[in-house]
Design an enzyme around this catalytic site. Structure first.
Site, PDB file in Angstrom:
ATOM      1  CE  LYS A  29     -26.080  43.068-159.232  1.00 31.83           C
ATOM      2  NZ  LYS A  29     -27.486  43.224-158.769  1.00 31.83           N
ATOM      3  CB  SER A 104     -27.107  44.178-154.932  1.00 39.74           C
ATOM      4  OG  SER A 104     -27.826  43.723-156.070  1.00 39.74           O
ATOM      5  CB  SER A 128     -30.443  45.278-156.986  1.00 41.07           C
ATOM      6  OG  SER A 128     -30.352  44.822-155.667  1.00 41.07           O
TER       7      SER A 128
HETATM    8  N1  GLN Z   1     -31.910  45.100-151.128  1.00 46.53           N
HETATM    9  C1  GLN Z   1     -32.651  44.012-151.650  1.00 46.53           C
HETATM   10  C2  GLN Z   1     -32.102  42.716-151.125  1.00 46.53           C
HETATM   11  O1  GLN Z   1     -31.103  42.754-150.492  1.00 46.53           O
HETATM   12  C3  GLN Z   1     -32.649  44.046-153.140  1.00 46.53           C
HETATM   13  C4  GLN Z   1     -31.597  43.229-153.774  1.00 46.53           C
HETATM   14  C5  GLN Z   1     -31.731  43.095-155.261  1.00 46.53           C
HETATM   15  O2  GLN Z   1     -32.602  43.677-155.895  1.00 46.53           O
HETATM   16  N2  GLN Z   1     -30.880  42.226-155.812  1.00 46.53           N
HETATM   17  O3  GLN Z   1     -32.627  41.669-151.325  1.00 46.53           O
END
Ligand code: GLN
Length: 424
Positions: A29, A104, A128
């Protein structure tokens, strides 16, 4: 398959000649630092940023013989559930290219699902790793807070996030966890616990004698097809010898609200470092430092990131701190307590990973609240710092459905053992 747009940068980092991951390709990532290879966080702000050092997990991967094949696409700074907030364009879901891969860590999961990499690393602040794993039909693990080093992870919300593996099978995800887990002197939040676990071996276990908690609250708001698929997978675990009991986690109705207040507050502080001085985009403004700072951030950040910095700053400001931030911390403590109570009676807790099937591309773009609410089942494990896995449970209307298993702190082995039984 370039049209998937799973990678922001396709560049190879060779690993050692031998080791447990020799001959394996890994997508990383793009918020995980790679020495000499640009690391953008999916943001215009860091479009040209090249880190001078490797994250600990990257060192561990290459020491183990893995070949890193590129930096995976992601929502900007990890803020999203669809990988559509990336400044480098959305990633598509390999199962259905008109749908999002989740986020994400959408590029990481899409790369694995499409076979563009054998394995991947994502980061999970509020789901994410697990969300894109569920949406793309692969396995994702959010480790216990403190199991995996965050050194070199560009922070979104430190108290919540962990780096975690994504793989086609539970065994492969577990083997990747074996490589990256364990204490790191460069990250003071890492712990000794779990250091001598054998996660890959746990993937051979069975569920005979295991007690699985079914929290009614995490099934209630979910889509019918998702619930049916998950219930069928749970029934299959019963056939394999597991016992199921209903548990209640009354606090989880506040998890999304608490999560977003805490995550945005931490983000507003973490992202203050992007001032255009030492690294990243530098705004072109005449005038004093304030004007340059404003121009840097106006140009460098996308709309969702700006929204969160504003809301997080508000939640921390004098007069509102008690009302929002401290309340959220109280809710967080309550969530933690609910899980502790539940684990008095059960070994793991099962639910749908995501309450909905993968969104269509564009579906959530104008409705941030709808996307936030989709994190209802994943955020509790981050608030409580617990290990959680998403494993494919089957399909609903031809789309992948993920089953989530949450376990007690540092008990990844039980979570992995139960997840491998779901695969059987
Ligand atoms: N959807 C969640 C957010 O937008 C999770 C994001 C994540 O785990 N980085 O914060």
């Amino acid at each position: 398959m370039a049209e998937l747009n799973a990678f922001i940068t396709e560049e190879t980092i060779e690993g050692a000649d031998d080791g447990p991951l020799a001959g394996t390709t890994v997508a990383v990532k793009d918020n995980i630092s790679t020495e000499g290879v640009r690391t953008t966080c999916g943001s215009e702000m860091l479009a040209d940023y090249v880190p001078p050092y490797d994250a600990t997990v990257v060192e561990r991967l290459t020491d183990a013989g893995a070949e890193i094949v590129g930096k995976a696409n992601m929502d900007e700074f990890g803020m999203g559930t669809t990988t559509e907030t990336s400044a480098f364009g959305a990633t598509r879901n390999p199962v259905d290219p008109d749908r999002v891969p989740g986020g994400s860590s959408g590029g990481s999961a899409a790369a694995v699902a499409a076979g563009e990499a054998d394995l991947a690393l994502g980061s999970d602040t509020g789901g994410s790793v697990r969300c894109p794993a569920a949406f793309c039909g692969v396995v994702g693990i959010k480790p216990t807070y403190g199991l995996v080093s965050r050194y070199g992870l560009i922070a979104y919300a430190n108290s919540l996030e962990q780096i975690g593996p994504i793989a086609p099978t539970v065994r492969e995800a577990a083997a990747l966890l074996d490589v990256i887990a364990g204490p790191d002197p460069n990250d003071g939040t890492t712990r000794e616990e779990g250091a001598d676990s054998d996660y890959a071996a746990a993937a051979d276990g069975d569920v005979e004698g295991l007690t699985i908690g079914i929290p009614t609250e995490l099934f209630e708001g979910a889509d019918e097809g998702v619930v049916e698929t998950v219930e069928a997978a749970v029934a299959d675990l019963e056939d394999q010898g597991a016992e199921t009991v209903e548990v209640s986690l009354p606090s989880v109705e506040h998890a999304v609200a608490a999560y977003y207040v805490i995550a945005m507050s931490e983000a507003s502080s973490n992202l203050a470092r992007f001032d255009g001085v030492r690294y990243g985009h530098s705004g072109d403004a005449e005038g004093n430092w304030n004007d340059t700072f404003a121009a840097t951030r106006e140009e460098g950040f996308g709309a969702e990131v700006k929204r969160r910095i504003l809301l997080g700053t508000y939640a921390l400001s004098a007069g509102y701190h008690d009302k929002y931030y401290e309340k959220a911390q109280d809710a967080r403590a309550w969530v933690r307590q609910d899980f502790e109570d539940a684990f008095e009676a059960v070994d793991v807790i099962a639910s749908p990973t995501m309450p909905v099937p993968p969104f269509e591309l564009g579906e959530g773009l104008d409705d941030p609240l709808k996307l936030y609410l989709a994190d209802a089942n994943t955020t509790p494990a981050n608030l409580a710092n617990l290990p959680a896995i998403s494993v494919p449970a089957g399909e609903s209307d031809g789309l992948p459905v993920g089953l989530q298993l949450v376990g007690p702190k540092f008990d990844e082995e039980t979570v992995i053992r139960a997840a491998s039984a779901v695969e059987n």
